[in-house]
Design an enzyme around this catalytic site. Structure first.
Site, PDB file in Angstrom:
ATOM      1  N   GLU A   1      11.162  -8.238  12.848  1.00 24.81           N
ATOM      2  CA  GLU A   1      11.228  -7.513  11.580  1.00 24.81           C
ATOM      3  C   GLU A   1      11.494  -6.036  11.901  1.00 24.81           C
ATOM      4  OE1 GLU A   1       8.695  -6.809   7.449  1.00 24.81           O
ATOM      5  OE2 GLU A   1       7.697  -7.650   9.204  1.00 24.81           O
TER       6      GLU A   1
ATOM      7  N   HIS B   1      13.340  -4.714   3.753  1.00 28.36           N
ATOM      8  CA  HIS B   1      13.213  -3.268   3.945  1.00 28.36           C
ATOM      9  C   HIS B   1      14.571  -2.611   3.728  1.00 28.36           C
ATOM     10  CE1 HIS B   1       9.018  -3.203   5.407  1.00 28.36           C
ATOM     11  NE2 HIS B   1       9.319  -4.420   5.841  1.00 28.36           N
TER      12      HIS B   1
ATOM     13  N   HIS C   1       9.664 -11.109   2.486  1.00 25.61           N
ATOM     14  CA  HIS C   1       8.664 -10.767   1.461  1.00 25.61           C
ATOM     15  C   HIS C   1       9.326 -10.220   0.190  1.00 25.61           C
ATOM     16  CE1 HIS C   1       8.962  -6.844   3.396  1.00 25.61           C
ATOM     17  NE2 HIS C   1       8.106  -7.138   4.350  1.00 25.61           N
TER      18      HIS C   1
ATOM     19  N   ARG D   1      20.896  -2.352 -14.920  1.00 27.09           N
ATOM     20  CA  ARG D   1      22.302  -2.141 -14.588  1.00 27.09           C
ATOM     21  C   ARG D   1      22.662  -2.581 -13.173  1.00 27.09           C
ATOM     22  NH1 ARG D   1      21.085   2.227 -17.967  1.00 27.09           N
ATOM     23  NH2 ARG D   1      22.369   2.237 -19.866  1.00 27.09           N
TER      24      ARG D   1
ATOM     25  N   ASP E   1      -0.814 -13.390  -2.433  1.00 30.19           N
ATOM     26  CA  ASP E   1      -2.200 -12.991  -2.147  1.00 30.19           C
ATOM     27  C   ASP E   1      -2.862 -12.251  -3.296  1.00 30.19           C
ATOM     28  OD1 ASP E   1      -0.820 -10.585  -2.034  1.00 30.19           O
ATOM     29  OD2 ASP E   1      -1.753  -9.907  -0.169  1.00 30.19           O
TER      30      ASP E   1
ATOM     31  N   HIS F   1       0.271  -8.161  -3.303  1.00 29.92           N
ATOM     32  CA  HIS F   1       1.639  -7.720  -3.021  1.00 29.92           C
ATOM     33  C   HIS F   1       2.579  -7.852  -4.221  1.00 29.92           C
ATOM     34  CE1 HIS F   1       0.435  -7.553   1.188  1.00 29.92           C
ATOM     35  NE2 HIS F   1       1.587  -6.951   1.442  1.00 29.92           N
TER      36      HIS F   1
ATOM     37  N   ASP G   1       2.413 -12.850   6.217  1.00 30.01           N
ATOM     38  CA  ASP G   1       2.559 -11.480   6.716  1.00 30.01           C
ATOM     39  C   ASP G   1       1.226 -11.012   7.287  1.00 30.01           C
ATOM     40  OD1 ASP G   1       3.913  -9.166   7.341  1.00 30.01           O
ATOM     41  OD2 ASP G   1       3.825  -8.296   5.335  1.00 30.01           O
TER      42      ASP G   1
ATOM     43  N   LEU H   1       0.382  -0.495   1.693  1.00 32.51           N
ATOM     44  CA  LEU H   1       0.014  -1.823   2.176  1.00 32.51           C
ATOM     45  C   LEU H   1       0.605  -2.034   3.559  1.00 32.51           C
ATOM     46  CD1 LEU H   1       0.570  -4.019  -1.022  1.00 32.51           C
ATOM     47  CD2 LEU H   1      -1.620  -3.543   0.090  1.00 32.51           C
TER      48      LEU H   1
ATOM     49  N   GLY I   1       0.939  -5.152   5.787  1.00 30.18           N
ATOM     50  CA  GLY I   1       0.739  -6.584   5.994  1.00 30.18           C
ATOM     51  C   GLY I   1      -0.291  -7.121   5.019  1.00 30.18           C
TER      52      GLY I   1
END
Length: 376
Positions: A129, A195, A216, A227, A248, A251, A275, A308, A310
């Site tokens: 990641e 990300h 995620h 738009r 959980d 998230h 995660d 946050l 993980g």
């Protein structure tokens, strides 16, 4: 041939729950699922006395567990510790996950996954990641370590694919060209978008180039807008794309997950990931991450600034949340934890209970609380 018959529990075979069924196991393989009145007379028998026998859970994003993080020194032994910590919660196959780090640490993680391949129970490969992520959507990753992917980076990953059975790589559209995404995908690497602040068109172009998943969903990516549908909209409308979700209660809002589940066009699916970080399976209230401290508070893991970092959750808890809080039902929640991730990584031996499947099961009660984990 020595055959063990498991009976006395309902059997979820990956598609549906079967009543009064028996699972026949020889060695480490399922040889059949039959009615419990047809068990061969010479088979060894074990009565499970209720509950549900389900396929072992598969978690494609696991940063740590049992008090250790993969980033703290990637090794096959560390991967084994992480896998053992999660096995108590029903996860029989996982991808140890390295978050954005230096080139040397990344190379160590690849070497560790290659060493663990086929020798460390539960370790299916590796999830990288980063570091090819977008600083604007860095989350808990270190932005100063993020960078564009070069041809040399791609060659390293393609070479790693020959040593690591399953290699999943999370990348940002801003940092990786569609040409390189195609090269990685053609080499058998599972490319996942994450990300990233890319727009809808850029995300769809990445999917057209071979990216097959999103990391995620909703977290650390452009959202569904009026738009520009963003990465979220691209994921939900691209039929061949799957996406991990962290179920959980912290998230993503539960109603958002319900909407996404209803809206997702198949055959791609939403699948559960934890995660998870080092604290899973421990009582600790903090741990280090890339020189910072992550705090465990009220079911969340946060940095000093409240970001946050993980999740503090195990897969069995995610299944219960999906089944009950999201109202998806036990069968769909179990598919999201086993069948769908197995399909994404092309592992036909996992995620189901049937002829030729791995004999890796979780015996759960009617509330999906783990009674026993069986790996033959």
């Amino acid at each position: 041939m020595d055959v063990l018959a498991l009976f006395g529990a309902r059997v979820f075979d990956g598609a549906l729950v079967r009543e009064r069924a028996a699972v026949l196991v020889a060695g480490d393989t399922v040889i059949d699922v039959i009615g419990d009145d047809a068990i061969p007379s010479d088979a060894r028998k074990r009565d499970l006395s209720g509950g549900v026998l389900v396929p072992g859970f598969i978690d494609l994003q696991v940063n740590g567990g049992g008090g250790v993080m993969l980033n703290d020194g990637p090794s096959a032994a560390r991967m084994a510790s992480i896998a053992q910590a999660h096995r108590h919660f029903g996860t029989t196959g996982l991808l140890p996950t390295l978050i954005t780090d230096t080139a040397s640490v990344t190379e160590s993680a690849i070497a560790a996954a290659a060493e663990a391949a086929g020798t460390v129970p539960g370790v299916l490969g590796l999830h990288l990641e980063g570091p090819h992520l977008a600083p604007r959507r860095r989350g808990a990753h270190l932005a100063e370590l993020m960078r564009p992917m070069t041809d040399q980076d791609a060659e390293l990953l393609i070479a790693a694919r020959d040593r690591v059975k399953t290699l999943l790589v999370t990348v940002a559209v801003e940092q990786v060209s569609t040409k390189l995404i195609r090269r990685l995908s053609d080499a058998g690497i599972v490319v996942s978008l994450g990300h990233t602040d890319a727009g809808y068109d850029e995300a769809r172009a990445a999917f057209d180039a071979g990216a097959r998943s999103a990391t995620h969903l909703f977290n650390a990516m452009s959202q569904l807008g009026n738009r520009d549908p963003g990465v979220v909209g691209a994921v939900l409308t691209a039929p061949g794309v799957s996406a991990g979700v962290i179920a959980d209660g912290h998230h993503v809002h539960p109603e958002t997950l319900r909407i996404a589940h209803s809206a997702k066009r198949g055959p791609g699916r939403l699948y559960l990931v934890t995660d998870a970080m080092a604290c899973v399976g421990t009582q600790g209230d903090s741990f280090p991450l890339n020189g910072r401290t992550v705090f465990r508070q009220d079911g969340r893991l946060i940095l000093d600034d409240g970001t946050l970092a993980g999740a503090d959750v195990d897969m069995a808890s995610c299944v219960r949340y999906a089944a009950n809080t999201l109202g998806l039902g036990l069968e769909e929640a179990l598919r999201m934890a086993s069948l769908y991730p197995a399909q994404l990584i092309g592992d036909e031996s996992r995620g189901r209970i049937g002829r030729g499947a791995k004999a890796e099961f979780v015996h759960v009660d009617d509330d999906c609380r783990v009674l026993e984990v069986m790996c033959f």
